[in-house]
Design a protein around this motif. Structure first.
Motif, short mmCIF file in Angstrom:
data_model
loop_
_atom_site.label_atom_id
_atom_site.label_comp_id
_atom_site.label_asym_id
_atom_site.label_seq_id
_atom_site.Cartn_x
_atom_site.Cartn_y
_atom_site.Cartn_z
N THR A 15 52.16 33.95 50.92
CA THR A 15 53.36 33.28 51.46
C THR A 15 53.74 33.89 52.78
O THR A 15 54.07 35.08 52.86
CB THR A 15 54.53 33.35 50.46
OG1 THR A 15 55.71 32.82 51.07
CG2 THR A 15 54.78 34.77 49.97
N GLY A 16 53.71 33.08 53.83
CA GLY A 16 54.09 33.59 55.14
C GLY A 16 55.58 33.63 55.34
O GLY A 16 56.10 34.53 56.00
N GLU A 17 56.30 32.64 54.75
CA GLU A 17 57.74 32.58 54.99
C GLU A 17 58.55 31.88 53.90
O GLU A 17 59.77 31.78 54.01
CB GLU A 17 58.02 31.90 56.34
CG GLU A 17 57.45 30.49 56.45
CD GLU A 17 57.64 29.90 57.85
OE1 GLU A 17 57.84 30.68 58.80
OE2 GLU A 17 57.58 28.67 57.96
N HIS A 18 57.92 31.40 52.84
CA HIS A 18 58.65 30.69 51.78
C HIS A 18 59.18 31.61 50.69
O HIS A 18 59.95 31.18 49.85
CB HIS A 18 57.76 29.63 51.14
CG HIS A 18 57.45 28.48 52.04
ND1 HIS A 18 56.55 27.49 51.70
CD2 HIS A 18 57.92 28.15 53.27
CE1 HIS A 18 56.48 26.61 52.68
NE2 HIS A 18 57.29 26.99 53.64
N GLY A 19 58.75 32.85 50.66
CA GLY A 19 59.12 33.75 49.58
C GLY A 19 58.20 33.57 48.38
O GLY A 19 57.26 32.77 48.38
N VAL A 20 58.49 34.32 47.32
CA VAL A 20 57.63 34.37 46.14
C VAL A 20 58.17 33.49 45.02
O VAL A 20 57.48 32.63 44.49
CB VAL A 20 57.46 35.82 45.65
CG1 VAL A 20 56.66 35.87 44.35
CG2 VAL A 20 56.78 36.67 46.72
N GLY A 21 59.44 33.72 44.63
CA GLY A 21 60.06 32.93 43.59
C GLY A 21 59.25 32.91 42.31
O GLY A 21 58.75 33.93 41.82
N ILE A 22 59.10 31.70 41.75
CA ILE A 22 58.24 31.48 40.59
C ILE A 22 56.82 31.18 41.04
O ILE A 22 55.84 31.65 40.46
CB ILE A 22 58.76 30.31 39.75
CG1 ILE A 22 60.12 30.63 39.13
CG2 ILE A 22 57.78 29.95 38.64
CD1 ILE A 22 60.78 29.44 38.46
N GLY A 23 56.70 30.41 42.11
CA GLY A 23 55.43 29.81 42.48
C GLY A 23 54.33 30.76 42.91
O GLY A 23 53.15 30.46 42.76
N SER A 52 64.91 26.40 49.41
CA SER A 52 63.68 27.16 49.17
C SER A 52 62.66 26.33 48.40
O SER A 52 63.01 25.36 47.71
CB SER A 52 63.99 28.46 48.42
OG SER A 52 64.65 28.20 47.20
N LEU A 53 61.40 26.73 48.48
CA LEU A 53 60.29 25.90 48.01
C LEU A 53 59.48 26.51 46.87
O LEU A 53 58.52 25.89 46.42
CB LEU A 53 59.35 25.59 49.18
CG LEU A 53 59.96 24.77 50.32
CD1 LEU A 53 59.01 24.74 51.51
CD2 LEU A 53 60.27 23.35 49.86
N GLU A 54 59.82 27.70 46.42
CA GLU A 54 59.02 28.36 45.39
C GLU A 54 59.81 28.63 44.10
O GLU A 54 59.50 29.56 43.37
CB GLU A 54 58.43 29.67 45.94
CG GLU A 54 57.46 29.48 47.10
CD GLU A 54 56.19 28.72 46.72
OE1 GLU A 54 55.95 28.52 45.52
OE2 GLU A 54 55.44 28.34 47.64
N TRP A 90 53.91 18.27 47.74
CA TRP A 90 53.97 19.69 47.40
C TRP A 90 53.74 20.46 48.70
O TRP A 90 52.66 20.42 49.27
CB TRP A 90 52.91 20.04 46.37
CG TRP A 90 52.94 21.47 45.89
CD1 TRP A 90 52.84 22.59 46.65
CD2 TRP A 90 53.09 21.91 44.54
NE1 TRP A 90 52.90 23.71 45.86
CE2 TRP A 90 53.05 23.33 44.56
CE3 TRP A 90 53.21 21.26 43.31
CZ2 TRP A 90 53.15 24.09 43.40
CZ3 TRP A 90 53.31 22.03 42.17
CH2 TRP A 90 53.29 23.42 42.21
N SER A 91 54.76 21.18 49.15
CA SER A 91 54.66 21.93 50.40
C SER A 91 54.43 23.39 50.10
O SER A 91 55.15 23.99 49.27
CB SER A 91 55.95 21.77 51.22
OG SER A 91 55.87 22.50 52.42
N ASP A 138 60.56 21.06 45.31
CA ASP A 138 59.35 21.61 44.73
C ASP A 138 59.18 21.11 43.30
O ASP A 138 60.04 20.42 42.76
CB ASP A 138 59.38 23.15 44.77
CG ASP A 138 60.47 23.74 43.88
OD1 ASP A 138 60.37 23.59 42.64
OD2 ASP A 138 61.41 24.37 44.41
N TYR A 139 58.06 21.48 42.69
CA TYR A 139 57.73 20.99 41.35
C TYR A 139 57.39 22.15 40.40
O TYR A 139 56.57 22.01 39.52
CB TYR A 139 56.58 19.98 41.45
CG TYR A 139 56.98 18.81 42.32
CD1 TYR A 139 57.71 17.76 41.80
CD2 TYR A 139 56.69 18.82 43.68
CE1 TYR A 139 58.14 16.72 42.61
CE2 TYR A 139 57.10 17.79 44.50
CZ TYR A 139 57.83 16.74 43.96
OH TYR A 139 58.26 15.71 44.76
#
Length: 569
Positions: A514-522, A173-175, A440-441, A132-133
């Motif tokens: 977000t359906g399944e990536h979680g929240v994180g920062i993004g 993870s992506l977020e 960017w996914s 991720d970015y």
């Protein structure tokens, strides 16, 4: 052997909880220069504190709970000195003392020297991600525990020196879920806690540590000849701890649901206080009080560190695969709605748009060439081959009514694997679409009836912005993913705008960011819009009660107050 505090929850009397909170006084804390205000001992009257006061007044406690946990609940009130207060962290000198104490602690316990690492490459791998970015920051130190006792020691040292603690699992993870904090901190890498502890074939469950991957679990079961599997299937490399923490799912969700179903039966968790709980027993179902296990599903390591999990398994059933081309995404998604309402044996149904199919052909990861149009990939499931064939025939009739231009059904297992390989290679084939690009996914999810409009409007928006993108989706449950390609910083800004518009579009359709990536920062900034202020503040109150010092994975999941009134664009 360490035995966690049993969770025998009862409703505590308000007066008892308040008495504890009033008698507790927090230790004096050293405040980093120009970083945070000093801790106030004055009880505030903010809305958050009011919410925390309610939780304290009628808290779920236990007769066996040590005084330190009750004291930490009182500290939550004292920490909330303003409505948007920042946790108080130690100084850089404190952090260096913490690192030395970590090294001394693990050395005295006979651990090898690599358990505590400050190697620059190690810090970079854990503080940034190639997936991720989002903004990144380095942790101060990475620690590799091997047991629950090790995690307890890490947490106690972190608390002593007021050091942020961020759990790290598979790193897929992506977020930005495992990014370091700006002040630094301890990254707790669970990769050495990767054991399958018990397999209960008759009970269809497995007890394991958080660092083992879902793919390794399924491979182990297959090698042992046990006809069971763990059906949650996010990206390769994902591990059980991270899957639970982000509330994951995958292609099988249309049949088996998500992490927030009953797939995680219980968890052993180290709390920010250093105490340990086991959320429930191994029974298949229970109505004994709150489902505390689910409190940690999707919490992203902000409430505790998971050190052991019991997961539920499902029977392995025969499957086959079909690929169905359509004139456009709208007709394809409408067909899925009709298919799902028939109740036939569908394990997966994936949407791959025309750009994705073109990318699959460019990538060359399959043994065949696909029609470069919007397609549905079905995985049919049933106890017998006859039941699978019946499902295939029903689906064939339905999709034909919605304009399908073909229906290719695999005739054997090899053909099925080859057809499904195109879907599983989504990331690499997507990047092949634009030479020299990065991707960017992101994902969103809406009620299934709104999915045709969402996908259509998103594709039109991406086209108008001049971006190259592929769309794949778990369309059977309204979830789709977009891989937006860019080659430079200017295009990256356009991609960020496209993602923002996609998320707001989904929320307006009663969907989720977000359906399944979680929240994180993004995805933090969208929670007020999606969940509402009351729900977000309840989440924040729970966080402050369990983690009053704000040390566990700070800066993730919970939106800043400034995001509440952010102007939408």
């Amino acid at each position: 052997m360490f035995r966690p505090t049993p969770v025998r929850s009862i409703l505590c009397r308000k007066s008892a909880a308040l008495a504890v909170s009033r008698s507790f006084r927090p230790p004096s804390l050293r405040t980093p220069r120009s970083r945070h205000a000093s801790t106030s001992s004055t009880l505030p009257n903010s809305r958050i504190t009011s919410g925390v006061r309610v939780l304290l007044g009628y808290t779920i406690g236990t007769l066996a709970t040590p005084p330190s946990l009750l004291a930490s609940l009182g500290l939550a009130r004292l920490q909330a000195s303003t409505e948007d207060d920042e946790p108080t962290y130690g100084t850089s000198e404190d952090f260096q003392k913490a690192i030395q104490e970590l090294r001394d602690t693990f050395s005295n316990q006979g651990h090898e020297s690599g358990v505590v690492s400050t190697d620059p490459d190690d810090l970079h791998v854990h503080g940034f991600s190639v997936n991720d970015y989002h903004p990144g920051a380095l942790h101060t130190v990475v620690v590799y525990p091997r047991s629950t006792e090790d995690v307890i020691n890490i947490v106690k040292i972190a608390t002593k020196y007021r050091m942020p603690v961020t759990p790290f699992s598979g790193g897929t993870s992506l977020e930005g879920n495992f990014r370091g904090h700006a002040v630094g901190g301890i990254c707790v890498d669970m990769s050495n806690m990767d054991k399958i502890l018990e397999i209960h074939e008759q009970d269809s469950d497995v007890v394991c540590q958080p660092g083992v991957g879902w793919m390794e679990i399924n491979e182990t079961l297959q090698k042992k000849g046990i006809p069971l599997f763990f059906p949650l299937d996010p990206g390769p490399g994902a591990t059980i701890g991270g899957m639970m923490s982000t509330g994951c799912s995958g292609t099988n969700a249309v049949r088996y649901g998500t992490a927030k179903g009953e797939w995680f039966l219980n968890a052993t968790v180290v709390l920010p206080s250093g105490e340990v709980i086991k959320t429930r027993t191994r029974a298949r179902k229970s109505s004994a009080g709150f489902d505390v296990t689910k409190l940690f599903i999707g919490a992203e390591g902000t409430l505790g560190i998971i050190t052991e999990v019991t997961i539920r398994l499902a029977p392995v059933l025969p499957t086959t695969v079909a690929v169905v081309p359509f004139p456009n995404v709208k007709q394809a998604t409408e067909a899925v709605i009709n298919v799902m309402n028939r109740g036939v044996g569908i394990q997966c149904v994936e949407l791959c748009d025309s750009e994705f199919m073109r990318s699959a052909n460019l990538f060359g990861g399959c043994e065949r060439t696909y029609p470069e149009v919007d397609c549905l990939f079905f995985k049919f499931q049933g106890p017998t081959q006859a039941s699978i064939q019946e499902t295939a025939q029903i689906v064939k009739e339905i999709v034909k009514k919605h304009g399908a231009t073909g229906f290719e059904l695999a005739h054997n297992e090899k053909e099925a694997k080859d057809l499904w390989a195109a879907r599983k290679n989504a990331l690499y084939s997507g990047l092949a679409r634009l030479e020299g690009s990065r991707g960017w996914s992101t994902d969103v999810c809406v009620p299934i009836s709104r999915l045709p409009d969402l996908v259509y409007e998103t594709k039109e928006d991406i086209r108008e912005l001049g971006l190259v993108s592929t769309i794949v989706g778990h369309v059977g449950d309204g979830n789709f993913h977009a891989l937006l390609l860019f080659r430079n910083d200017e295009e990256l800004k356009i991609v960020q705008e496209a993602v923002h518009r996609m998320v707001e579009r989904a929320i307006k359709m009663e969907g989720t960011c977000t359906g399944e990536h979680g929240v994180g920062i993004g995805k933090r900034e969208y929670l007020y819009s999606e969940l509402g202020e009351g729900t977000v503040e309840l989440m924040r109150a729970i966080k402050k009660t369990i983690d009053p010092l704000g040390l566990f994975n700070p800066g993730k999941l919970y939106p800043d107050k400034s995001m509440k009134n952010r102007e939408k664009h």
